[in-house]
Design an enzyme around this catalytic site. Structure first.
Site, short mmCIF file in Angstrom:
data_model
loop_
_atom_site.label_atom_id
_atom_site.label_comp_id
_atom_site.label_asym_id
_atom_site.label_seq_id
_atom_site.Cartn_x
_atom_site.Cartn_y
_atom_site.Cartn_z
N GLN A 48 -37.86 74.26 26.11
CA GLN A 48 -37.63 75.24 25.44
C GLN A 48 -38.84 75.45 24.27
OE1 GLN A 48 -34.91 74.01 22.35
NE2 GLN A 48 -34.08 76.08 21.80
N ALA A 103 -32.47 68.18 23.88
CA ALA A 103 -33.29 67.32 23.03
C ALA A 103 -34.79 67.84 22.66
CB ALA A 103 -33.76 66.18 24.01
N THR A 105 -29.14 75.84 19.58
CA THR A 105 -28.57 75.07 20.60
C THR A 105 -28.11 75.95 21.73
OG1 THR A 105 -26.46 75.03 19.47
CG2 THR A 105 -27.86 73.05 19.49
N GLY A 151 -19.51 71.27 12.74
CA GLY A 151 -18.98 72.62 13.18
C GLY A 151 -17.46 72.45 13.10
N ARG A 187 -34.49 66.81 9.74
CA ARG A 187 -33.77 65.91 8.52
C ARG A 187 -34.20 64.46 8.59
NH1 ARG A 187 -28.00 68.14 10.01
NH2 ARG A 187 -29.25 68.96 12.07
C1 UD1 Z 1 -24.47 70.61 16.14
C2 UD1 Z 1 -23.38 71.82 16.38
C3 UD1 Z 1 -22.16 71.40 15.39
C4 UD1 Z 1 -21.64 70.13 15.91
C5 UD1 Z 1 -22.85 69.07 15.78
C6 UD1 Z 1 -22.17 67.73 16.10
C7 UD1 Z 1 -24.52 73.98 16.95
C8 UD1 Z 1 -24.96 75.42 16.39
N1 UD1 Z 1 -23.71 73.30 16.00
O1 UD1 Z 1 -25.10 70.79 15.03
O2 UD1 Z 1 -21.15 72.36 15.78
O3 UD1 Z 1 -20.49 69.69 14.92
O4 UD1 Z 1 -23.83 69.43 16.38
O5 UD1 Z 1 -23.26 66.69 16.10
O6 UD1 Z 1 -24.63 73.73 18.01
N2 UD1 Z 1 -31.61 71.39 19.98
C9 UD1 Z 1 -32.35 71.93 20.63
N3 UD1 Z 1 -33.03 72.83 20.33
C10 UD1 Z 1 -32.76 73.63 19.26
C11 UD1 Z 1 -32.02 73.19 18.42
C12 UD1 Z 1 -31.33 71.82 18.90
O7 UD1 Z 1 -32.53 71.28 21.81
O8 UD1 Z 1 -33.36 74.66 19.23
C13 UD1 Z 1 -30.90 69.77 20.13
C14 UD1 Z 1 -31.34 68.85 19.04
O9 UD1 Z 1 -32.49 68.20 19.51
C15 UD1 Z 1 -30.20 68.01 18.97
C16 UD1 Z 1 -29.06 69.01 19.41
O10 UD1 Z 1 -29.72 70.02 19.99
O11 UD1 Z 1 -30.30 66.77 19.85
C17 UD1 Z 1 -28.30 69.12 18.15
O12 UD1 Z 1 -28.86 69.82 17.34
P1 UD1 Z 1 -28.76 69.44 15.71
O13 UD1 Z 1 -29.73 70.60 14.99
O14 UD1 Z 1 -28.58 68.04 15.46
O15 UD1 Z 1 -27.25 70.25 15.49
P2 UD1 Z 1 -26.23 70.02 14.30
O16 UD1 Z 1 -26.76 70.66 12.84
O17 UD1 Z 1 -25.83 68.57 14.06
CA CA Z 2 -26.75 66.72 15.09
#
Ligand code: UD1
Ligand code: CA
Length: 459
Positions: free
Chosen positions: A72, A9, A78, A139, A15
């Site tokens: 983080q 989170a 992720t 993904g 977006r």
């Molecule tokens: C991610 C997945 C994708 C999957 C999708 C499902 C990756 C690279 N991609 O993409 O394969 O189909 O979710 O919904 O994992 N977050 C962090 N730190 C970061 C980046 C993100 O904590 O540096 C958290 C965000 O707050 C969020 C979650 O991780 O709650 C997912 O991040 P998001 O950017 O929404 O990933 P997607 O592009 O949706």
């Molecule tokens: Ca997402």
């Protein structure tokens, strides 16, 4: 075997285009992250670690000390997010349930089912997948010729063939905790985006360990919310899910698509809910009550067979068989007794009323303790505010308050009192008295003609 939940989170949620960080954004007035935590708390998972970063104070404020936090500091993807929980989790033995913070609709029985499946299949890593008619943004799950999963490719890195794959990554993973940290350290930066993708763990682990997928049947539940349209889609799903649950429990809901009921509301069977009604917070609606149309109930208790129409009830209680509305407003701990009538344009704040009391039209009752069988005439007011302080009004049983009466608080009206219409009452009234506080009427014989004549002259 110990079970840990790891929630991602820390992301910016760019977006969303909102001030609030994505995981704190409300759905049916409750932050997204709270749904996730409440469900995990009801599951068999032992410990919860939330990875926070962007606007971490907002999430910490919502969750307090219900969870442990990892931080983080830079949002590098992720995979990087998971690695930042190493100080909290790395040394622990057990299984870790990874959930993205933007997936609020998964209920705890499914969480437990996934954990069981992971164990029964003897997996080291289980990737939860779903089938999407329009997989855009997710993904894609890549398999070899034997059907085994060998990788996850993000939309923007897909070739034309991979783009056609409809099985997608939900971002929910169940993984042996020690293997998780061993492999997450091996993830390399994605060249195109400059981020560490957690998804790469599949490609790294599948040769030496047992990696499997588990496909959930309803892709709505594992939908990731990325923007405000996603919020509305989730809200619609959740509304329907909640309403359906109530209907199956014997609650009649007319035009359910216009009725919004919060996640924590309890409704007993035999209740009727009419269109354009919202019931939120910790509300309880008891057997045989009717709510709506056009009503809003928040943090309130509506007792058996009470009826609320076109009205607002906030942090209040409505007694058995009492009718409220149309166009009434109860707020700030108004506790209305049994068999009361609260009619049009009546506001009651921080007051209690005894059984059988009636306030039928155009009335304000504030900071008052009102007894049984009191009748408030049209336009009567408890004058509780002197411009500086609020004062109390106490009214006994069987009191008749005439129309357009002002009761200047602090004031006490004892039992069986009758107050004449139009009175502004400034002193306490003893039991059984009649109070009249207005100018005496004078009739000037034969005098009206002057006015009537003046009117005729004017024409
Ligand atoms: C991610 C997945 C994708 C999957 C999708 C499902 C990756 C690279 N991609 O993409 O394969 O189909 O979710 O919904 O994992 N977050 C962090 N730190 C970061 C980046 C993100 O904590 O540096 C958290 C965000 O707050 C969020 C979650 O991780 O709650 C997912 O991040 P998001 O950017 O929404 O990933 P997607 O592009 O949706
Ligand atoms: Ca997402």
């Amino acid at each position: 075997m110990k079970k840990y939940a790891l929630i991602l989170a820390a992301g910016k949620g760019t977006r969303m285009r909102t001030e609030l960080p994505k995981c704190a954004y409300p759905i049916l007035k409750k932050p997204m992250i709270s749904y996730i935590i409440e469900n995990i708390e009801r599951s068999t998972i032992d410990e919860i670690c939330v990875i926070v970063g962007h606007k971490k104070e907002v999430l910490k404020e919502i969750l307090g000390d219900r969870v442990i936090y990892a931080e983080q500091t830079e949002q590098l993807g992720t995979g990087h997010a998971v690695l930042s929980a190493a100080p909290q989790l790395e040394d622990k033995k057990g299984v870790t349930f990874i959930l993205p913070g933007d997936m609020p609709l998964m209920e705890y029985p499914l969480m437990d089912k996934l954990l069981r499946a992971h164990q029964e299949m003897g997996n080291d890593l289980t990737v939860v997948t779903m089938d999407m008619e329009y997989p855009k943004g997710y993904g894609r799950i890549v398999r070899n010729e034997y059907g085994s999963v060998i990788g996850i490719v993000e939309e923007n890195d897909c070739n034309e063939f991979q783009k056609q794959i409809k099985e997608v990554n939900s971002s929910v993973y169940i993984v042996d905790n020690q293997l998780l940290f061993e492999y997450v350290r091996k993830i390399e930066k994605n060249d195109r985006k400059g981020e560490y993708y957690l998804t790469d763990i599949v490609k790294l682990m599948h040769q030496d360990h047992k990696v499997n997928t588990f496909m959930v049947r309803n892709p709505m539940i594992t939908m990731g919310i990325n923007d405000l349209y996603g919020i509305s889609t989730a809200e619609k799903y959740l509304r329907d899910f909640i309403n359906k649950g109530h209907m199956l429990n014997g609650v009649s809901i007319v035009n359910p698509e216009t009725v919004t009921i919060g996640h924590n509301v309890i409704i007993e069977e035999g209740v009727w809910i009419y269109p354009n009604t919202t019931i939120m917070g910790n509300s309880l609606i008891k057997k045989g009550a009717t709510v709506g149309p056009n009503s809003e109930i928040v943090d309130s208790i509506i007792h058996e067979k009470a009826e609320i129409r076109h009205s607002i009830v906030l942090e209040s209680e409505v007694g058995e068989n009492t009718t409220v509305g149309p166009f009434a407003h109860l707020r700030g701990h108004a506790v209305i007794g049994k068999n009361n009538r609260v009619g049009n344009f009546v506001e009651i704040k921080k007051s209690t009323t005894g059984e059988g009391t009636k306030a039928a039209h155009l009335i304000y009752i504030g900071d008052s303790t009102v007894g049984k069988n009191v009748n408030f005439g049209c336009g009567s007011v408890t004058v509780n505010y002197d411009g500086v302080k609020k004062h109390q009004t106490v009214i006994g049983d069987d009191v008749f308050v005439g129309c357009n009466v002002n009761l200047i608080a602090p004031i006490k009206i004892e039992d069986n009192v009758f107050i004449a219409a139009g009175s502004t009452v400034t002193h306490d009234v003893p039991k059984g008295a009649m109070a009249i506080a207005r100018n005496k009427q004078i009739n000037k014989e034969d005098y009206a003609k002057h006015f009537i004549k003046a009117k005729d002259d004017h024409k």
